[in-house]
Design an enzyme around this catalytic site. Structure first.
Site, PDB file in Angstrom:
ATOM      1  N   HIS A   1       0.798  -0.936   0.058  1.00 52.21           N
ATOM      2  CA  HIS A   1       0.049   0.217  -0.030  1.00 52.21           C
ATOM      3  C   HIS A   1       0.832   1.380   0.072  1.00 52.21           C
ATOM      4  O   HIS A   1       1.780   1.331   0.488  1.00 52.21           O
ATOM      5  CB  HIS A   1      -0.722  -0.047   1.277  1.00 52.21           C
ATOM      6  CG  HIS A   1      -2.089  -1.014   1.273  1.00 52.21           C
ATOM      7  ND1 HIS A   1      -3.150  -0.938   2.160  1.00 52.21           N
ATOM      8  CD2 HIS A   1      -2.278  -2.007   0.290  1.00 52.21           C
ATOM      9  CE1 HIS A   1      -3.743  -1.807   1.699  1.00 52.21           C
ATOM     10  NE2 HIS A   1      -3.680  -2.676   0.817  1.00 52.21           N
TER      11      HIS A   1
ATOM     12  N   GLU B   1       0.921   3.815   1.746  1.00 52.58           N
ATOM     13  CA  GLU B   1       1.413   4.393   3.299  1.00 52.58           C
ATOM     14  C   GLU B   1       2.581   3.432   3.603  1.00 52.58           C
ATOM     15  O   GLU B   1       3.475   4.035   4.208  1.00 52.58           O
ATOM     16  CB  GLU B   1       0.280   4.057   4.324  1.00 52.58           C
ATOM     17  CG  GLU B   1      -0.842   5.036   3.904  1.00 52.58           C
ATOM     18  CD  GLU B   1      -2.051   4.029   3.027  1.00 52.58           C
ATOM     19  OE1 GLU B   1      -1.706   3.530   2.012  1.00 52.58           O
ATOM     20  OE2 GLU B   1      -3.243   4.162   3.592  1.00 52.58           O
TER      21      GLU B   1
ATOM     22  N   CYS C   1      -6.134   1.971   5.900  1.00 54.18           N
ATOM     23  CA  CYS C   1      -6.748   0.648   5.872  1.00 54.18           C
ATOM     24  C   CYS C   1      -6.168   0.268   7.355  1.00 54.18           C
ATOM     25  O   CYS C   1      -5.474   0.723   8.083  1.00 54.18           O
ATOM     26  CB  CYS C   1      -6.537  -0.256   5.098  1.00 54.18           C
ATOM     27  SG  CYS C   1      -4.836  -0.986   5.049  1.00 54.18           S
TER      28      CYS C   1
ATOM     29  N   CYS D   1      -2.172  -0.030   7.350  1.00 56.11           N
ATOM     30  CA  CYS D   1      -1.535   1.158   7.380  1.00 56.11           C
ATOM     31  C   CYS D   1      -1.889   1.716   8.735  1.00 56.11           C
ATOM     32  O   CYS D   1      -0.991   2.449   9.379  1.00 56.11           O
ATOM     33  CB  CYS D   1      -2.035   1.799   6.103  1.00 56.11           C
ATOM     34  SG  CYS D   1      -1.577   0.870   4.582  1.00 56.11           S
TER      35      CYS D   1
HETATM   36 ZN   LIG Z   1      -3.466   0.248   3.678  1.00 54.61          ZN
END
Ligand SMILES: [Zn+2]
Length: 156
Positions: A56, A58, A86, A89
């Site tokens: 991801h 992040e 999410c 993260c």
């Molecule tokens: Zn994430």
């Protein structure tokens, strides 16, 4: 209001990252880590490219920032991300002791910065992250809806 202009400037940098993801067929999500008025970490979603569910925006930006700082603690840093973090993260942001997150648009399916739950400000954790939401919200949301609209068109 000067603060908000600064936030918008860095959110535009996160959106530039998101466009890099979009250019290679990834869902357009981007993030930057800012410290002392400088970007020290950048990331965009690379889940399909790397076949890695943890790739991801992040996570990638956090790794780059830690490596730039030479420390796992991201003190005095702000992470800007186009989509609400999410659970993974949000967990990484708590682990990195990052003081502040600024996000563009809420994620009704996975958002853990207040939408489904708030892992960033869970009182039982040993660290809490300040949240500023809705910076360039419409533009960040439009990037995602446009992407999925084009994807559906391609499939039909
Ligand atoms: Zn994430």
């Amino acid at each position: 209001m000067e603060d908000m202009m600064v936030h918008e400037q860095w959110m535009r940098a996160a959106m530039e990252e998101a466009k890099k993801a979009e250019a290679i067929g990834e869902v357009p999500i981007g993030a930057v880590v800012v410290r002392d008025g400088q970007i020290i970490g950048r990331g965009h979603n690379l889940r399909e490219t790397t076949l890695d569910s943890t790739a991801h925006a992040e996570m990638i930006a956090i790794r780059e920032a830690s490596s730039a700082l030479g420390a796992w603690r991201l003190l005095d840093c702000t992470l800007y991300v186009t989509l609400e973090p999410c659970p993974m993260c949000a967990g990484a942001l708590v682990q990195s002791r990052l003081p502040r997150v600024v996000y563009g648009t809420a994620d009704p399916k996975a958002g853990c910065a207040g939408t489904l739950m708030n892992l960033l400000q869970e009182p039982r954790f040993n660290h809490r992250v300040d949240i500023i939401e809705g910076v360039l919200q419409e533009e960040c949301a439009a990037m995602l809806t446009d992407f999925f609209r084009r994807l559906r068109k391609k499939k039909s």
